[in-house]
Motif scaffolding. Structure first.
Motif, PDB file in Angstrom:
ATOM      1  N   GLY A  83       0.825  -1.211   0.000  1.00  0.00           N
ATOM      2  CA  GLY A  83       0.000   0.000   0.000  1.00  0.00           C
ATOM      3  C   GLY A  83       0.853   1.253   0.000  1.00  0.00           C
ATOM      4  N   LEU A  84       1.935   1.226   0.784  1.00  0.00           N
ATOM      5  CA  LEU A  84       2.827   2.384   0.780  1.00  0.00           C
ATOM      6  C   LEU A  84       3.459   2.607  -0.596  1.00  0.00           C
ATOM      7  N   ARG A  85       3.811   1.474  -1.218  1.00  0.00           N
ATOM      8  CA  ARG A  85       4.407   1.609  -2.560  1.00  0.00           C
ATOM      9  C   ARG A  85       3.418   2.211  -3.554  1.00  0.00           C
ATOM     10  N   LEU A  86       2.179   1.750  -3.472  1.00  0.00           N
ATOM     11  CA  LEU A  86       1.171   2.274  -4.406  1.00  0.00           C
ATOM     12  C   LEU A  86       0.863   3.744  -4.136  1.00  0.00           C
ATOM     13  N   ARG A  87       0.872   4.130  -2.845  1.00  0.00           N
ATOM     14  CA  ARG A  87       0.605   5.532  -2.545  1.00  0.00           C
ATOM     15  C   ARG A  87       1.724   6.427  -3.096  1.00  0.00           C
TER      16      ARG A  87
END
Length: 226
Positions: free
Chosen positions: A177-181
């Protein structure tokens, strides 16, 4: 003598010689047909004792009749090189004889004693039965507790493994999720941002599973401790 007198009743007499010389003794009674005395005569060594058994033969006891039976124990110093006991008593002078007189007393057990004897005879078998039929060993209950404890421990291990697995998945999803954000922020695009939000929202599911698993472990551990 203690009744009932339906059978032979025995009383013992203890004769002791406190002198430093041998003593001859003889036991006489006023009712020789009613009693059997063993031994009825003999010699007692210095400082020694002899037990004389007086056996009363069975008879019909009348409580209103007072006993007039008596015993007399005669003693005299034994002459040296004694060979004939009858000759000792025939040749003994009156001042050389010592005697002790005893009067017979008959006693019948009262009703309370009879009841106590009956109660004791009834209680004894019950006590023996209670000892034989006592509580069973606790090995069976102990084995059941061990089995239940083993099951709880296995269940706790399984839940702990499940928590580790869910934690790893949660960490993986959180990193994703952090990567996608970061991607969405750099591209400033609505579609990747929406995708990141959906992925981030899915993170709550593994976290919820971790909480539920922790609650189950707390429940099983609390049951094990109690």
């Amino acid at each position: 003598f203690s009744g009932p007198f339906t059978d032979v009743v025995t009383t013992n007499l203890k004769l002791r010689n406190p002198s430093d010389r041998k003593v001859c003794f003889k036991v006489k009674t006023t009712a020789p047909r009613r009693y059997c005395v063993r031994p009825n005569s003999g010699i007692i060594d210095p400082g020694s004792s002899v037990i004389v058994s007086v056996m009363l033969q069975p008879f019909d006891y009348d409580p209103n009749e007072k006993s007039k039976h008596k015993f007399m124990v005669q003693t005299t110093y034994a002459p040296p090189n004694i060979t004939d006991m009858e000759a000792v008593w025939k040749e003994a002078k009156p001042d050389e004889l010592m005697d002790s007189k005893l009067r017979c007393v008959f006693e019948m057990p009262n009703e309370n004693d009879k009841l106590n004897d009956i109660d004791a005879s009834k209680v004894a078998p019950v006590l023996n039965t209670a000892k034989q039929d006592g509580p069973m060993p606790k090995s069976h209950s102990v084995s059941l507790n061990d089995t239940e404890t083993r099951k709880l421990m296995e269940e706790c291990k399984r839940l702990q493994a499940e928590i580790v697995k869910l934690t790893d998945e949660n960490r993986h999803l959180r990193d994703e999720g952090l990567r996608l954000r970061k991607v969405a922020h750099s591209d400033k695009s609505g579609s990747p941002t929406a995708l990141a939000l959906r992925e981030n929202g899915s993170n709550s599911l593994p976290s919820l599973l971790v909480v539920i698993a922790a609650i189950f472990i707390g429940f099983f551990l609390g049951k094990f401790i109690l």
